[in-house]
Design an enzyme around this catalytic site. Structure first.
Site, PDB file in Angstrom:
ATOM      1  N   GLY A 129       0.539  -1.293   0.210  1.00 15.57           N
ATOM      2  CA  GLY A 129      -0.006   0.115  -0.032  1.00 15.57           C
ATOM      3  C   GLY A 129       0.847   1.256   0.048  1.00 15.57           C
ATOM      4  O   GLY A 129       0.568   2.186  -0.715  1.00 15.57           O
ATOM      5  N   ASP A 130       1.945   1.231   0.746  1.00 23.73           N
ATOM      6  CA  ASP A 130       2.838   2.348   0.981  1.00 23.73           C
ATOM      7  C   ASP A 130       3.618   2.594  -0.294  1.00 23.73           C
ATOM      8  O   ASP A 130       3.611   3.583  -1.200  1.00 23.73           O
ATOM      9  CB  ASP A 130       3.794   2.206   1.871  1.00 23.73           C
ATOM     10  CG  ASP A 130       3.439   2.760   3.300  1.00 23.73           C
ATOM     11  OD1 ASP A 130       2.538   3.438   3.435  1.00 23.73           O
ATOM     12  OD2 ASP A 130       3.641   1.847   4.294  1.00 23.73           O
ATOM     13  N   LEU A 131       4.149   1.264  -0.721  1.00 22.22           N
ATOM     14  CA  LEU A 131       4.947   1.530  -2.247  1.00 22.22           C
ATOM     15  C   LEU A 131       4.126   1.766  -3.600  1.00 22.22           C
ATOM     16  O   LEU A 131       4.865   2.416  -4.246  1.00 22.22           O
ATOM     17  CB  LEU A 131       5.545   0.000  -2.264  1.00 22.22           C
ATOM     18  CG  LEU A 131       6.395  -0.474  -1.034  1.00 22.22           C
ATOM     19  CD1 LEU A 131       6.990  -1.928  -1.430  1.00 22.22           C
ATOM     20  CD2 LEU A 131       7.522   0.277  -1.115  1.00 22.22           C
TER      21      LEU A 131
END
Length: 412
Positions: free
Chosen positions: A182-184
């Site tokens: 999700g962050d990446l």
């Protein structure tokens, strides 16, 4: 802007040379966005609260030098940046940020939506100071919508974006993807959006808000799951290490571990049958086309057992050597295997960055390979506040007395 406006710092070479970025972000999605821009020559200035800096400065693993320690996590996502301290809860700190933003090209932040506006330094305010500023805001649910103020982490995005529901063994519980996808994903969409907006700003003088949500980013990575539902009403389900419908395209055991085997096209299936000594299978009328092999029952009865037999008695190294440049067959590697793999070194995907006082730290490299303006990944992450006086003096035009007053006010 040109990076050589900062005395004592040569202009960094690269595709983004001369672009000035204010990076107010923390943890991963925002800092990684800034790191990518820095790798390609942008002058990225990390702005941290002197009393509450980026929490990842305390994340493991630690490189130690006497009583001092350096977070390898922080070092990896903040290489190549300058760093200053500003306390935006102070009037002097907010004024300083406005003065810096007036001469910057890009600002990146990943606070909860509304936080920067509440402080008086949100997009609308900074756009008045600098109409061509590209303001990139990364958040869990985005800057708009009824959920925008909800707190979010990577796993929030994986859950809310449907990714968790697609992973796991059949009949078992949902399984999180084993990295912070999700962050990446938000990082990569943020970099893309930032560069799109920068090109527009350079051509027209008009900046804009780049709004990237982790949940949106995850939804965009669910491959065909959305259209499968909207067209056929098919809800993605757990398929373990298999693809929902492409077959063979999955994990198989071998003598000393596991391999991925993906010979699903007619060409690759024919080559696989020849390679493993059963060329006649390619002409078997029950399994001679890709569409027939995609049938779940046919695959389970006729295809999968054959492949399992081909692979079970051979080592992964032997199988990779046999497959060579002919078949999509790959050993499932551990991170140790990846780091020590000669192929990883050939692509400069593990690099050594020297950190003064700590020595070299090995970390992942830059996957974007540009032939004319390659990335520079050799500059280390900075110590907290190291460049405060230089940046405020050069970019905001502050003299030593004004900087001293900021320090006395607790703003830096």
């Amino acid at each position: 802007m040109t990076a050589d406006i900062i005395p004592g710092l040569p202009e960094q070479p690269g595709a983004l040379s001369g672009v000035v970025v204010l990076d107010l972000s923390r943890v991963l999605a925002g800092p990684y966005c800034g790191q990518i821009l820095a790798d390609f020559g942008a002058t990225v200035i990390k702005v941290e609260n002197p009393r509450d800096p980026d929490v990842t400065r305390g994340f493991p693993p630690y490189v130690r030098a006497g009583e001092r320690e350096l977070s390898g996590y922080y070092a990896q996502y903040n290489r190549g940046k300058l760093t200053i301290t500003l306390d935006l809860s102070t009037e002097a700190g907010r004024t300083a940020l406005k003065d810096l933003a007036a001469r910057a090209d890009i600002l990146v932040e990943n606070f909860r939506p509304g936080t920067m506006a509440k402080l008086g330094v949100g997009y609308e305010t900074l756009a008045e100071v600098n109409p061509r500023l590209v303001y990139t805001a990364i958040s869990g649910y985005g800057q708009t919508g009824s959920r925008s103020r909800r707190p979010a982490f990577d796993s929030t995005a994986q859950a809310a974006g449907g990714l968790w529901s697609m992973n796991g063994d059949p009949g078992g519980p949902p399984v999180r993807v084993g990295t912070v996808l999700g962050d990446l994903a938000a990082t990569l969409f943020a970099v893309t959006g930032t560069l799109l907006a920068l090109r527009h700003a350079e051509g027209t003088g008009q900046g804009q808000l780049v709004d990237v949500a982790q949940v949106d980013s995850v939804i965009a990575l669910t491959e065909n799951a959305v259209v499968n539902y909207t067209v056929d009403g098919d809800v993605a389900r757990h398929t373990g290490n298999r693809h929902p419908w492409v077959r063979p395209y999955e994990l198989f055991p071998c003598r000393d571990g596991h391999v991925f085997f993906g010979a699903y096209t007619d060409k690759f299936w024919r080559l696989a049958c020849e390679l493993f000594g059963e060329p006649g299978l390619a002409a078997d009328p029950e399994i001679d086309t890709m569409r027939k092999r995609f049938d779940e029952d046919v695959y389970a009865r006729r295809v999968r057992p054959v492949i399992a037999r081909w692979l079970a008695g051979r080592t992964g190294e032997e199988l990779e050597r046999m497959a060579g440049e002919v078949l999509p067959l790959t050993v499932v590697k551990s991170i140790k295997d990846v780091v020590e793999d000669p192929g990883t070194a050939e692509r400069d995907m593990v690099v050594s960055v020297d950190h003064p006082g700590f020595g070299p730290v090995r970390m992942f490299g830059q996957p974007i390979k540009l032939s004319a303006t390659p990335a520079d990944v050799g500059r280390p992450a900075p110590e907290l506040g190291r460049d405060t006086e230089v940046v405020l003096g050069a970019l905001a035009g502050y003299d030593p007395d004004k900087i001293a007053a900021l320090r006395a006010a607790g703003a830096i």
